[in-house]
Design a protein around this motif. Sequence first.
Motif, PDB file in Angstrom:
ATOM      1  N   ASN A   9       0.851  -1.180   0.000  1.00  0.00           N
ATOM      2  CA  ASN A   9       0.000   0.000   0.000  1.00  0.00           C
ATOM      3  C   ASN A   9       0.896   1.242   0.000  1.00  0.00           C
ATOM      4  OD1 ASN A   9      -1.813   2.037   0.481  1.00  0.00           O
ATOM      5  ND2 ASN A   9      -2.956   0.894   2.034  1.00  0.00           N
ATOM      6  N   PRO A  10       0.994   1.947  -1.134  1.00  0.00           N
ATOM      7  CA  PRO A  10       1.905   3.092  -1.227  1.00  0.00           C
ATOM      8  C   PRO A  10       1.509   4.244  -0.299  1.00  0.00           C
ATOM      9  CG  PRO A  10       0.642   2.844  -3.253  1.00  0.00           C
ATOM     10  CD  PRO A  10       0.322   1.682  -2.385  1.00  0.00           C
ATOM     11  N   ILE A  11       0.228   4.442  -0.058  1.00  0.00           N
ATOM     12  CA  ILE A  11      -0.198   5.542   0.818  1.00  0.00           C
ATOM     13  C   ILE A  11       0.216   5.251   2.263  1.00  0.00           C
ATOM     14  CG2 ILE A  11      -2.199   6.767   1.743  1.00  0.00           C
ATOM     15  CD1 ILE A  11      -3.533   6.363  -0.974  1.00  0.00           C
ATOM     16  N   ALA A  12       0.030   4.028   2.705  1.00  0.00           N
ATOM     17  CA  ALA A  12       0.410   3.649   4.066  1.00  0.00           C
ATOM     18  C   ALA A  12       1.927   3.747   4.240  1.00  0.00           C
ATOM     19  CB  ALA A  12      -0.069   2.246   4.382  1.00  0.00           C
ATOM     20  N   SER A  13       2.678   3.362   3.216  1.00  0.00           N
ATOM     21  CA  SER A  13       4.142   3.462   3.267  1.00  0.00           C
ATOM     22  C   SER A  13       4.578   4.914   3.371  1.00  0.00           C
ATOM     23  CB  SER A  13       4.771   2.833   2.031  1.00  0.00           C
ATOM     24  OG  SER A  13       4.480   1.468   1.981  1.00  0.00           O
ATOM     25  N   LEU A  14       3.940   5.787   2.624  1.00  0.00           N
ATOM     26  CA  LEU A  14       4.271   7.205   2.638  1.00  0.00           C
ATOM     27  C   LEU A  14       3.949   7.825   4.008  1.00  0.00           C
ATOM     28  CD1 LEU A  14       5.274   9.561   0.900  1.00  0.00           C
ATOM     29  CD2 LEU A  14       2.908   9.972   0.257  1.00  0.00           C
TER      30      LEU A  14
END
Length: 177
Positions: A9-14
């Motif tokens: 999940n790119p948003i959670a990573s960011l």
Amino acid sequence: MKKWIINNNPIASLITAFIILLLFFACSNSQTSRKNNQQEQKKSEIARVIYKKPASSFSDTLIIQSRSAVFYNPDSLQLQKIKAITENRVYESDVHDCFYQMRNARMVLKKYWPQIHIIETSKTRYLLFIKSDKSKTCIDLDTKGDMCGIFLFDREQDPGLCDMMNIDTALGFYFSK
């Protein structure tokens, strides 16, 4: 039920990366701030050690032969010298402390110890205390680091520098010995 995996999940990573960076910078700023505060505290302690009370403008001696509380203050020229070598906020604080602590001491003496003679001096350098057995103690006020103070004397024991913050107990301890 779907599990949240940060790597997929790119948003959670960011968001996670942002929080980690925020915590890192917050911690490093507080450590830097703490170090700066410690350095400023050391500088102020050094300044206190370097301070030496300037010499009095007078060389007179005040002779004390009775049960007394001797209040001493700097003379006007000595006060100007102290102001010149002291940081303004420290000087103002010291003058304020002297005024209110001595005022309180006078009130306590007048109310609870009226038999003790109050002597005020700002135009003498030496205090000569003569005890009942005729022995003498001479105090050079230039050697006292404080701008002002009080010496207690009962003619039986050596004069004692009074702790003005605890005048109530200091009077009881000294005069009841």
